[in-house]
Design a protein around this motif. Structure first.
Motif, PDB file in Angstrom:
ATOM      1  N   SER A 114      58.908  80.904  24.717  1.00  0.00           N
ATOM      2  CA  SER A 114      58.433  79.520  24.797  1.00  0.00           C
ATOM      3  C   SER A 114      59.271  78.563  23.957  1.00  0.00           C
ATOM      4  N   VAL A 123      46.625  73.275  23.771  1.00  0.00           N
ATOM      5  CA  VAL A 123      47.655  72.741  24.668  1.00  0.00           C
ATOM      6  C   VAL A 123      47.116  71.535  25.437  1.00  0.00           C
ATOM      7  N   PHE A 129      50.198  82.285  24.751  1.00  0.00           N
ATOM      8  CA  PHE A 129      51.136  83.117  25.497  1.00  0.00           C
ATOM      9  C   PHE A 129      51.184  84.575  25.019  1.00  0.00           C
ATOM     10  N   MET A 149      55.341  76.934  16.931  1.00  0.00           N
ATOM     11  CA  MET A 149      55.134  78.087  17.797  1.00  0.00           C
ATOM     12  C   MET A 149      55.661  79.357  17.137  1.00  0.00           C
ATOM     13  N   PHE A 162      53.373  73.697  31.006  1.00  0.00           N
ATOM     14  CA  PHE A 162      54.167  73.720  29.774  1.00  0.00           C
ATOM     15  C   PHE A 162      55.621  73.334  30.044  1.00  0.00           C
ATOM     16  N   GLY A 210      50.868  76.982  22.420  1.00  0.00           N
ATOM     17  CA  GLY A 210      51.731  77.991  23.032  1.00  0.00           C
ATOM     18  C   GLY A 210      51.799  79.252  22.198  1.00  0.00           C
TER      19      GLY A 210
END
Length: 471
Positions: free
Chosen positions: A143, A330, A365, A302, A269, A361
């Protein structure tokens, strides 16, 4: 395998994947310079991106299945070699056809190397807590690599030349391949006889390539042909004695739900990165270097949460709860930029939303990857890895196309009503971010409906037992 060796192996895998992810965005910043140097038309310049994307998304599923049959290490190293050689060809390109052709071959290598990484991580880290940490590292690379690519593209293009955004891949790719050959464990595959469905492979690869082509070019004819080929592929898989993609995988509601969430989250995203870079450049007047630095909070936050906190949170609260929390964060970040001012001041209006997107994220994820991969039996782990990557890439491509259309339509409507050009552009981007927030809300509903924890899961029981205990 020793613990230190496993983590070094993860570093090798993530370095190889970082090359692929960074390459997807590093080119975006250099596109205007490439267009001027090689005299591309606007439509022709788009194929510097699209040529890569068509090959990459089209071959992920086939590469994942091939890894199950001949071994993940072989496919990873082969893909890395192809990608590195094609990067050299891209850097040496002095004409439009050579660059677009080399980008297509880059996509082939990128698909082969990246499709197998999740399966290799599962094999390296069978224990739930270590696996959650490893997926956190991988998800950060996957990401935050987009932001790294924008920053690197701005620096390299401004300081040296666009050719070097490709040349930098060569020494890193060679070093990664050498280390991968020496350090990565070689596990035998099932053998080609266990699933070498040539016709099925040809049908699904052609369907995915045509589907991505239809998305990026807006061709309804190619889209219909892609759907027809996909239908033929599914019929083939239902009838084949040893199918390439066993349809029994989709009997798992959780696996199907996880892949659907992956596609839609990727759409929201990745389209944000694309449209935000346009907003920063066209509306706010950012140069290449400033544009790259603007996305740095996403990568930093992140990275902190993916690597440092995600695994501990998953083990404490369960993957499902962490995923839901990440989706909510998000959505909050997207709503903040959607309702923000058109002439935004970075520190006041964009810094916090960027940090929220990085936080969201970093939470969702890794948790989503853990849930998806836990549903696949070991013999199909390569295929499940390729499938999750495929849904992410196709979802991202579709999201970019849809969000770009939404932004253009809203901008045109505002211009038609007499709104100044810059304000109309900004209005289009903000409308697209609002739609992206709505997409995340849909993924939240799908998550609640399909990914709730159950009592036992074969691969990572401790993660889900935590969830049951907390329920």
């Amino acid at each position: 395998m020793k613990t230190n060796s496993r983590w070094i192996s993860l570093l090798v895998l993530c370095t190889g994947f970082l090359l692929i992810v960074v390459d997807m965005t590093i080119v975006n910043v250099a596109l205007p310079t490439i267009g001027r140097d090689l005299r591309f038309t606007p439509s022709g310049l788009a194929w510097v991106i699209n040529g890569y994307l068509v090959a990459f998304a089209g071959l992920l599923l086939l590469a994942g299945r091939l890894a199950d049959l001949v071994g993940s290490k072989r496919v990873f190293l082969l893909g890395l070699g192809i990608f590195t050689a094609a990067s050299l060809a891209c850097g040496l390109s002095t004409s439009q056809p050579v660059l677009i052709g080399a980008r297509f071959i880059q996509g082939v290598g990128g698909a082969a190397s990246s499709a197998v990484i999740l399966a290799m991580i599962v094999a390296l880290f069978p224990e739930p807590e270590e696996q959650a940490k490893a997926f956190g590292v991988f998800s950060f690379v996957a990401s935050a690599g987009a932001a790294v690519g924008l920053l690197a593209g701005g620096v390299i293009t401004q300081v040296v030349s666009w050719h070097w955004i490709f040349f930098v891949n060569v020494p890193i790719g060679i070093a990664t391949a050498v280390l991968g050959y020496r350090l990565l464990p070689a596990r035998p595959g099932l053998g080609l006889a266990e699933g070498a469905d040539v016709l099925g492979g040809a049908l699904v690869t052609a369907s995915l390539m045509l589907g991505v082509y239809a998305i990026v070019s807006g061709s309804s004819l190619h889209g219909l042909l892609a759907v027809a080929l996909l239908g033929a592929f599914l019929v083939r898989q239902a009838r084949a004695r040893k199918p390439m993609l066993p349809l029994r995988l989709f009997a798992s509601l959780r696996l199907s739900g996880a892949n659907t969430v992956q596609a839609l989250m990727s759409a929201a995203f990745l389209s944000f990165f694309f449209l935000a870079s346009l907003d920063l450049e066209r509306v706010l007047g950012y140069g290449p270097l400033a544009l790259g630095l603007a996305f740095l909070p996403v990568a930093v936050v992140m990275g902190c949460f993916s690597i440092r906190f995600a695994a501990a949170l998953v083990m404490r609260y369960g993957a499902f709860r962490v995923l839901v929390a990440g989706q909510l964060v998000v959505m909050a970040g997207l709503l903040a930029v959607a309702f923000g001012p058109e002439r935004a001041a970075y520190a006041r209006d964009l810094l916090v939303p960027m940090a929220l997107l990085g936080l969201g994220g970093g939470l969702c994820f890794p948790a989503l990857t853990l849930i998806a991969m836990s549903e696949a039996p070991p013999a199909d782990s390569g295929l499940a890895s390729g499938l999750l990557n495929t849904t992410g890439q196709v979802g991202g491509a579709l999201g970019l196309a849809v969000m770009a259309t939404v932004a253009a339509a809203r901008s045109a409507a505002l211009s038609g009503s007499g709104t100044p050009d810059l304000s109309a552009l900004a209005g289009g981007y903000h409308a697209a971010w609002l739609v992206s927030a709505a997409i995340v809300l849909v993924t939240l509903a799908i998550t609640v409906a399909t990914l709730r924890p159950r009592a036992t899961v074969a691969l990572a029981p401790a993660v889900y037992e935590e969830e049951e205990a907390a329920a």
